[in-house]
Motif scaffolding. Structure first.
Motif, PDB file in Angstrom:
ATOM      1  N   ILE A   1     141.106  27.495  80.360  1.00  0.00           N
ATOM      2  CA  ILE A   1     142.240  26.889  81.570  1.00  0.00           C
ATOM      3  C   ILE A   1     142.287  25.668  81.500  1.00  0.00           C
ATOM      4  O   ILE A   1     143.384  24.660  82.255  1.00  0.00           O
ATOM      5  N   HIS A   2     141.484  24.513  80.793  1.00  0.00           N
ATOM      6  CA  HIS A   2     142.753  23.540  80.793  1.00  0.00           C
ATOM      7  C   HIS A   2     143.706  23.396  80.076  1.00  0.00           C
ATOM      8  O   HIS A   2     144.252  23.849  79.055  1.00  0.00           O
TER       9      HIS A   2
ATOM     10  N   SER B   1     134.456  25.355  79.519  1.00  0.00           N
ATOM     11  CA  SER B   1     134.467  27.008  79.194  1.00  0.00           C
ATOM     12  C   SER B   1     134.879  27.967  78.369  1.00  0.00           C
ATOM     13  O   SER B   1     136.065  27.558  78.136  1.00  0.00           O
TER      14      SER B   1
ATOM     15  N   SER C   1     136.158  22.229  82.029  1.00  0.00           N
ATOM     16  CA  SER C   1     137.824  22.991  81.443  1.00  0.00           C
ATOM     17  C   SER C   1     137.221  22.578  79.999  1.00  0.00           C
ATOM     18  O   SER C   1     137.576  24.042  79.624  1.00  0.00           O
TER      19      SER C   1
ATOM     20  N   ILE D   1     143.504  24.798  86.861  1.00  0.00           N
ATOM     21  CA  ILE D   1     142.392  24.485  87.039  1.00  0.00           C
ATOM     22  C   ILE D   1     142.845  23.318  88.264  1.00  0.00           C
ATOM     23  O   ILE D   1     142.517  22.739  88.718  1.00  0.00           O
TER      24      ILE D   1
END
Length: 598
Positions: free
Chosen positions: A428-429, A424, A421, A434
């Protein structure tokens, strides 16, 4: 001549196999890669080196954490073996009154959140103001401190409450399927009850006992909440609490956390490998075509003996379920935590259902668990069919990779996905994506085991007959395969939902203010010492989990396959229905479907 087995449509099968790369292979590869960098940053570049492992080996605290985890694993394995086997023997061989109720209730501790049970026992066994110590003090009329759960044995006990059911169910299923004539022959040869148990019964069920013990050991190795809650005040660290502190404390040490995660992953993978080796080359055949005399093997026990032995499983259920849930219920109905019940109120529940943060956490858990469960069921259905019906080069390796997360602790998968994450290009973190991805990576193997176990029992001749009658691949899947494996598929989905709703280990490093789950909400409140609010939230979560258990039992009913599936003139009896997932054993773990339910 039978027609050859056709492959599933190439594109779905290929996508199902390739999906293992981003979901399983890539996160673990990133984890190993991150453990070899000479930087603690998860986003910066670094030089590849193995010095990090040397630093861990040279750090006394980290060595002690690994040693503490191993000690907990051994204690949990031994204790779960003794208690689980003893209860299984009582239920199956002694057959006390109410054994069916005991058998059904034994799955309940397995599905309750171990994190919630640890909190409950922290309330019960606190040496300063614990409920049990308060009750005993009121009973004897003076202050006493007979019980403290803040110890090594307290941590091991709480972990065991969740592992005993697995040992029990595997052992009970094996005891119930052994040939009674073997014990009858030993008895006729003059062997006493103890000798029969030692030389006949236990050797026959040794594989199931060993499988249950290894599960207990691996479960203890990946336990995070129990030592974090009960071991913090006595500075009892484990390798997983060290990983958590490395990421949560400042300065953040992603490299150290990754190296520790690789160490614990290596230990659990080795344990699973050893289990396979111990069971793979031995013969434990106990069933044959000849039946025994059907004698009641419990006839040697009088009513008083049966009632006395019944106290053992009842005592376990009281300690594993009744006392913890009673403690949570009592604390949740009080304005503040106290052994003395001075005032009962519903204000904690009113607060839970009126607070937006709680409702958001509940929604997040429901959305991520449901979405991940559906995605996992579809993915694992295609993958299972490809593995069981479409033999291709490397299918054995693909099967091992798909089941690998079973041997990887949730915190380790969380660290691996944390690397993904943070690196990336897509944000998406800190999102629900996630969290859902973590659930899919962690719990999909259980769905796969459930589906493959059911698919193994489906006779290939049914599919071949349908194809010879002109049915296409889609109709074979719709009218033959899916109806027969539907209970296992749905039970696997419910189990997925249960595991994800109660999960803390996998998401503890991935959750934030916007993607908080119900377990993380409980964790945050506990860290802030809001015990009545923690208890109310834990009761709500446990009620949802128990409702899902009931739903899983209902969905595990036997399916009925339409007689018109292949030929309208063919009698319906030609397509026998299969029950899979309807028993407590099969609901408790998809892996148990291979061993048969009770």
């Amino acid at each position: 001549m039978a027609t050859p087995r056709p492959s599933l449509h190439l594109l779905p099968a290929a996508l199902a196999v390739l999906a293992l790369i981003p979901v399983v292979v890539l996160p673990l590869a990133y984890l190993v890669y991150g453990s070899t960098l000479d930087t603690e940053s998860a986003t910066g570049a670094g030089r590849v080196t193995f010095e990090r492992f040397g630093e861990i080996a040279g750090n006394a605290d980290y060595r002690q954490g690994i040693l503490n985890s191993l000690k907990l694993a051994v204690a949990t394995g031994v204790g779960s073996c003794i208690i689980g086997v003893l209860i299984a023997w009582i239920v199956v061989h002694v057959r006390p009154p109410g054994r069916n109720v005991i058998d059904a209730l034994m799955i309940v501790p397995f599905f309750l959140s171990s994190f919630v049970l640890a909190i409950a026992w922290a309330m019960l066994g606190n040496p300063n103001n614990g409920l049990i110590n308060g009750w005993i003090s009121d009973l004897v009329g003076r202050d006493v401190v007979p019980l403290s759960m803040y110890s090594f044995w307290g941590i091991a006990f709480v972990i065991m409450t969740g592992t005993v059911p697995f040992v029990y169910m595997l052992t009970a299923a094996a005891l119930g399927s052994t040939d009674p004539s073997l014990e009858e022959a030993a008895a006729m040869s003059g062997a006493g009850r103890v000798r029969r148990l030692r030389t006949v019964t236990l050797p026959l069920v040794a594989p199931s006992i060993l499988a249950g013990v290894f599960f207990a050991v691996v479960f203890a190795m990946e336990s995070f909440a129990e030592p974090a809650i009960l071991g913090a005040s006595i500075r009892y660290n484990t390798v997983l609490t060290d990983i958590y502190l490395a990421v949560e404390n400042f300065p953040i040490k992603y490299g150290t956390a990754s190296a520790l995660a690789v160490v614990v992953m290596a230990i659990t993978v080795v344990l699973v490998f050893v289990q396979g080796k111990l069971l793979g080359n031995r013969s434990f055949v106990s069933l044959s075509g000849k039946s025994g005399s059907g004698a009641d093997i419990s006839s040697g026990y009088g009513r008083r003996a049966r009632l006395a032995l019944l106290l053992i499983p009842v005592g376990y259920l009281v300690l594993a379920v009744v006392l913890p849930m009673l403690a949570l219920a009592l604390i949740s109905l009080q304005p503040f935590a106290s052994p003395q019940i001075t005032e009962l109120t519903l204000q904690n529940y009113e607060w839970f259902f009126s607070d937006e943060a709680n409702l958001r956490a509940l929604r997040n858990s429901g959305i991520t668990s449901a979405a991940a469960a559906v995605a996992s069921m579809l993915w694992m259905f295609v993958l299972a069919y490809a593995l069981r019906r479409s033999r291709f080069w490397g299918s054995r390796v693909v099967g091992y990779v798909a089941l690998l997360p079973i041997a990887v602790p949730g915190v380790v998968i969380g660290v691996a996905l944390l690397w993904i994450s943070l690196r990336s290009p897509v944000l998406i973190h800190g999102t629900l994506i996630i969290i859902a991805l973590a659930y899919v990576a962690r719990f999909s193997p259980f769905v796969l085991r459930s589906i493959t176990a059911a698919m193994t029992q489906v006779d290939v001749a049914l599919e071949e007959s349908a194809r010879m009658s002109g049915a296409g691949e889609g109709r074979v899947l719709r009218d033959i395969i899916f109806p027969l494996i539907r209970p296992s598929l749905l039970s696997g989905g419910v189990i997925f939902g249960l595991f994800s709703l109660r999960d803390l280990n996998t998401v503890v490093l991935l959750s934030g203010p916007t993607n908080n789950t119900i377990s993380m909400q409980i964790w945050s409140m506990y860290e802030n010492a809001q015990l009545p609010l923690v208890a109310a939230t834990a009761v709500v979560q446990s009620s949802i989990l128990l409702a899902l258990v009931v739903l899983g039992r209902w969905l595990g009913r036997a399916p009925t396959v339409r007689s018109s599936t292949v030929d309208a003139d063919e009698p319906e009896a030609s397509y026998p229905s299969r029950r899979e997932g309807g028993s407590p054993a099969s609901l408790a773990s998809p892996a148990l479907a291979r061993h048969g339910g009770r």
